[in-house]
Motif scaffolding. Structure first.
Motif, PDB file in Angstrom:
ATOM      1  N   GLN A 161       0.839  -1.198   0.000  1.00  0.00           N
ATOM      2  CA  GLN A 161       0.000   0.000   0.000  1.00  0.00           C
ATOM      3  C   GLN A 161       0.878   1.254   0.000  1.00  0.00           C
ATOM      4  N   ASP A 182       0.917   4.202  -2.724  1.00  0.00           N
ATOM      5  CA  ASP A 182       0.695   5.614  -2.372  1.00  0.00           C
ATOM      6  C   ASP A 182       1.816   6.504  -2.902  1.00  0.00           C
ATOM      7  N   ARG A 194      -5.604   4.724 -13.618  1.00  0.00           N
ATOM      8  CA  ARG A 194      -5.705   5.051 -12.192  1.00  0.00           C
ATOM      9  C   ARG A 194      -6.302   3.879 -11.412  1.00  0.00           C
ATOM     10  N   GLU A 195      -7.376   3.313 -11.970  1.00  0.00           N
ATOM     11  CA  GLU A 195      -8.024   2.194 -11.288  1.00  0.00           C
ATOM     12  C   GLU A 195      -7.066   1.011 -11.155  1.00  0.00           C
ATOM     13  N   SER A 212      -4.207   1.886  -8.609  1.00  0.00           N
ATOM     14  CA  SER A 212      -4.604   2.073  -7.221  1.00  0.00           C
ATOM     15  C   SER A 212      -5.373   0.856  -6.707  1.00  0.00           C
ATOM     16  N   GLU A 213      -5.415  -0.180  -7.513  1.00  0.00           N
ATOM     17  CA  GLU A 213      -6.118  -1.404  -7.120  1.00  0.00           C
ATOM     18  C   GLU A 213      -7.562  -1.124  -6.748  1.00  0.00           C
ATOM     19  N   ASP A 214      -8.187  -0.274  -7.536  1.00  0.00           N
ATOM     20  CA  ASP A 214      -9.596  -0.002  -7.284  1.00  0.00           C
ATOM     21  C   ASP A 214     -10.418  -1.092  -7.978  1.00  0.00           C
ATOM     22  N   SER A 215     -10.514  -2.247  -7.316  1.00  0.00           N
ATOM     23  CA  SER A 215     -11.092  -3.420  -7.969  1.00  0.00           C
ATOM     24  C   SER A 215     -12.538  -3.202  -8.378  1.00  0.00           C
ATOM     25  N   ALA A 216     -13.299  -2.549  -7.516  1.00  0.00           N
ATOM     26  CA  ALA A 216     -14.732  -2.413  -7.781  1.00  0.00           C
ATOM     27  C   ALA A 216     -14.959  -1.661  -9.086  1.00  0.00           C
ATOM     28  N   ARG A 217     -14.243  -0.513  -9.233  1.00  0.00           N
ATOM     29  CA  ARG A 217     -14.427   0.282 -10.455  1.00  0.00           C
ATOM     30  C   ARG A 217     -14.007  -0.507 -11.680  1.00  0.00           C
TER      31      ARG A 217
END
Ligand SMILES: Nc1ncnc2c1ncn2[C@@H]1O[C@H](COP(=O)(O)OP(=O)(O)OP(=O)(O)O)[C@@H](O)[C@H]1O
Ligand SMILES: [Mg+2]
Lengths: 467, 317
Positions: A94, A98, A116-117, A120-125
């Motif tokens: 993490q 960051d 970006r997704e 940043s490991e924005d799995s949901a998006r």
């Protein structure tokens, strides 16, 4: 859902987990009751209806994870893989993420939403985006949702993978030009590479899952019951070992049931009445007819030479079970010499007994096998234990290293015995070729069967029990 | 019966049973689908307790059939009360004489008696055993068939028949059909492999030893008087003991016994010198005791090291 579950049951069956139709129906009902919202409950529902043996649990878990891996799960797994590769703890990873974000923000480079997704490991998006793309493709190109390959190309197009490629170069350059220490820079670069590659991986798996292709592939790899013992991995061998143990248990149950039922024999009315005269006609002493069962007598000759090394353990396990089951069993192992192991098998637990048989302390297991010689030794020393009630079982591949076949000794054994069975772990097609004397030996046997996979092993055991 | 899986978890909790989501799902399904549950797992993980708590949670009487080698239909289903029958015939001797008064032949007498024998083979003289109790009860019941693996193969086959039809035949009385299908829980320690036919009819639940958090929660429920710090120490040691290849791996009951013993002796931490005297609560065999002692020493050494580090850090901050 029903259709999918039936397919899943099929997959389980092909992997050696026996699921009956009734159990599949139970699974369908159970799923309806718990609903499909929560993966954990679906898992519990399927597991309790479809898996009834602890030993099948592991295979089930693997197949479940595989078959029901939704997109979310795929994305999660991809993330975990990257983390493992970098050998960082969750917190450290993490931190890295960051710092990377900060670096990119400071440079003021405009990143696409997808990048970006991803970073940043924005799995949901990410999941939402891929699903949205898939929906569009289905609408626009209905025919192409069938093949995994085309479907994946369309997906890549829809989320603009090419633009992302250009961004990759830009980001890597940014990392390279930053003032972080070399180790951090290397880690960041590695992370970026892996995440971008992961996306391709995610798309591939998702496409395969959506089009059902992966399920078919897995199936081919996993058809254990028909797979030859020779080509199995350690893990598969473990499962077979368990299967053999189970088999033995079933054998034992069948035998004990039979014994119990025949213990007393049938009520004999005539005899009872005759006896009752002594007590003035009161049937005081019930009489049963004693049907004498001839006790099964088995002599097993098991080849433990190098050519059957991978199979020898099952063979011996089978021998052990037989001995456990019927007490009039005499067991022998042979390569070029022949030695009796009956006592050894009786005195030790199965693992130890087999180790002892194979470690060379009983006979030289590194010699070249010589069936002819072994048969001769048997006839010379043990012919007396074979009589018209004896079934002789030979387990071996019949590869005699061009020694004298000695089939007349096998013939001699057969003349004394009730019958001779031969189970061969080698494919029938290769019998008689090279140094295989199988065709010659077959003439001296009552039953000859191939025994090179689990299904055949089941058949062989059935034959033995049905004798 | 249960409104949801969560409902199972909360209602079990009110009776002191900590149910994992997996376990709760199976219970929820079993009650909904009216299927027997076969619970397998090592000793002392709460298999029997599961059935007892289920009965409490759904407020139904528990009928328990304890299996053992040699258990037969008679002992599981019903027996005639011979003594009572005999007593009645003695008392009713005169009455029987009346019945036979005007017969002159033996055949006639037998005929008369035969006409009356339904009196003696009636439900009045039947002694119901657990299975019949569960079937003939006028309320639904929870039927616990405990340690089915100890019973013989033949009994298992018989049980399978009963569980399929929920009816039994008493030759003298005819067929008795269940008014209510009981909730059936079977438990097994895996002493032998059960038949496929039986397994097919059941939902299968494998219960393993609890993980750390679960075990702490169980202590909280079952031995609330124990101090939290002690509980954590105890659970750490027990969990590490389970990794060893002991002759008898300690189950939850052993954890509970141990912590209760420690609490009773006012021992607050495992480095107390009396701890080894309480060991027989958790390990039963001599060899196991020795290995448990080593494990405890190991644990204490580790704990001391960790504490040492902790205090160093305190000084620095
Ligand atoms: N999940 C749980 N929540 C609360 N208490 C539990 C739980 N699991 C087990 N226990 C406690 O552990 C003890 C042992 O449980 P139980 O006798 O049911 O084990 P078992 O699996 O039937 O063992 P065995 O195979 O020896 O019969 C009981 O005192 C029970 O109260
Ligand atoms: Mg119990």
């Amino acid at each position: 859902m029903d259709q999918k579950l039936i397919e899943f049951a099929g997959l389980l069956r092909e992997n050696g987990i026996r699921v009956s139709l009734a159990e599949t129906l139970d699974a369908v009902e159970a799923c309806q009751r718990v609903g499909l919202g929560d993966r954990e409950s679906v898992y519990a529902a399927l597991r309790c209806t479809m898996v009834k043996r602890a030993s099948d649990a592991e295979a089930f878990d693997r197949l479940f994870a595989f078959f029901f891996s939704g997109l979310g799960e795929i994305i999660k797994q991809a993330g975990q893989a990257v983390q493992r590769e970098l050998e960082l703890s969750e917190r450290e990873l993490q931190e890295l993420i960051d710092r990377l974000a900060k670096l990119l923000a400071e440079r003021g480079d405009e990143l696409s939403a997808l990048a970006r997704e991803l970073l940043s490991e924005d799995s949901a998006r990410l999941e939402e985006r891929i699903r949205e793309a898939a929906k569009q493709i289905r609408r626009l190109f209905p025919g192409e949702a069938d093949g995994a390959y085309r479907f994946r190309l369309r997906l890549a197009e829809a989320i603009d993978l090419r633009a992302l490629e250009r961004e990759r170069a830009k980001i890597l350059q940014a990392v390279d030009e930053s003032r972080h220490d070399p180790l951090t820079r290397a880690r960041m670069a590695h992370y970026v590479e892996r995440r971008f590659n992961a996306l391709e991986d995610i798309l591939r798996r998702f496409a395969a899952g959506e089009t059902g292709e992966e399920a078919r592939r897995e199936r081919n790899v996993q058809g254990l019951s028909e797979k030859s013992f020779h080509y199995m991995t350690e893990e598969e061998l473990d499962r077979i070992r368990e299967a053999v143990t189970r088999l033995a248990q079933r054998l034992k149950n069948a035998a004990s049931l039979r014994r119990h039922n025949s213990r007393r024999g049938r009520f004999d009315a005539k005899k009872t009445l005759r006896r009752s005269l002594r007590w003035g006609g009161v049937p005081f002493d019930l009489r049963f007819d004693k049907r004498k069962k001839d006790k099964p007598q088995i002599v097993v000759l098991c080849d433990v030479s190098d050519s059957v090394r991978s199979v020898a353990r099952f063979m011996l396990q089978l021998v052990y079970s037989l001995q456990d089951l019927y007490w009039r069993v005499r067991s022998f192992i042979f390569v070029a010499d022949l030695a009796e192991v009956t006592h050894n098998f009786r005195a030790n637990d199965v693992g130890r007994a087999i180790d002892l048989a194979l470690n060379g302390s009983v006979l030289n297991v590194y010699a070249h096998s010589n069936f002819g010689r072994a048969f001769r030794i048997f006839v010379e020393n043990y012919a007396g234990i074979v009589n018209k009630k004896t079934t002789v079982v030979v387990l071996g591949d019949g590869r005699n290293n061009y020694n004298l076949p000695g089939d007349q000794f096998l013939g001699e054994i057969r003349r004394r015995a009730k019958q001779v069975f031969w189970f061969n772990p080698e494919g029938r097609a290769t019998w008689g070729f090279g140094d295989s004397e199988m065709e010659r030996y077959a003439l001296q046997c009552d039953v000859v069967e191939e025994c090179r996979n689990l299904n055949q092993l089941y058949r062989v055991v059935d034959r033995l029990v049905a004798r | 019966m249960f409104a949801s899986i969560e409902d199972v978890i909360t209602r079990f909790a009110t009776h002191g049973y900590i149910a994992s989501r997996r376990l709760a799902t199976v219970v929820y399904l079993a009650t909904g689908m009216k299927k027997p549950v076969l619970v397998e797992g090592p000793a002392g993980v709460g298999k029997t307790e599961l059935a007892k708590v289920l009965a409490l949670a759904v407020e139904l009487p528990l009928v328990r059939l304890q299996c053992y080698e040699g258990l037969d239909e008679g002992k599981a289903l019903y027996e005639w009360e011979y003594a009572k029958q005999l007593l009645y015939t003695q008392i009713l001797k005169d009455k029987i004489g009346d019945v036979l008064r005007d017969t002159s032949t033996l055949a006639g007498a037998v005929e008369r008696i035969a006409r009356e024998d339904a009196v003696f083979f009636s439900e009045r003289f039947i002694l119901p055993r657990p299975l019949l109790k569960a079937i003939s009860s006028d309320r639904p019941t929870v039927l616990l068939v405990d340690e089915i693996d100890k019973a013989d193969q033949e009994f298992e086959a018989f049980l399978l028949e009963v569980l399929s039809d929920f009816q039994v035949t008493v030759p003298e009385l005819g067929t008795l059909k269940a008014n209510h299908i009981p909730l059936v829980v079977l438990t097994s320690n895996n002493a032998r492999e059960l038949s496929d036919a039986l397994k097919r009819r059941c939902l299968h639940l494998y219960v393993d030893f609890p993980d750390r958090d679960q075990e702490l929660a169980i202590i909280g429920a079952k031995a609330p008087e124990a101090r939290r710090e002690l509980a954590e120490e105890v659970v750490s040691v027990v969990q590490s003991l389970r990794k060893l290849d002991l002759k008898k791996t300690p189950g939850i009951s052993e954890t509970l016994d141990w912590i209760k013993a420690l609490t009773l002796l006012n021992i607050e931490s495992l480095d107390h010198e009396l701890v080894s005297e309480t060991f027989d609560a958790i390990v039963k065999y001599e060899g196991d005791v020795r290995r448990a002692q080593e494990q405890l020493k190991e644990y204490l050494r580790g704990a001391r090291a960790r504490r040492g580090q902790g205090s160093d850090r305190d000084l620095l901050n």
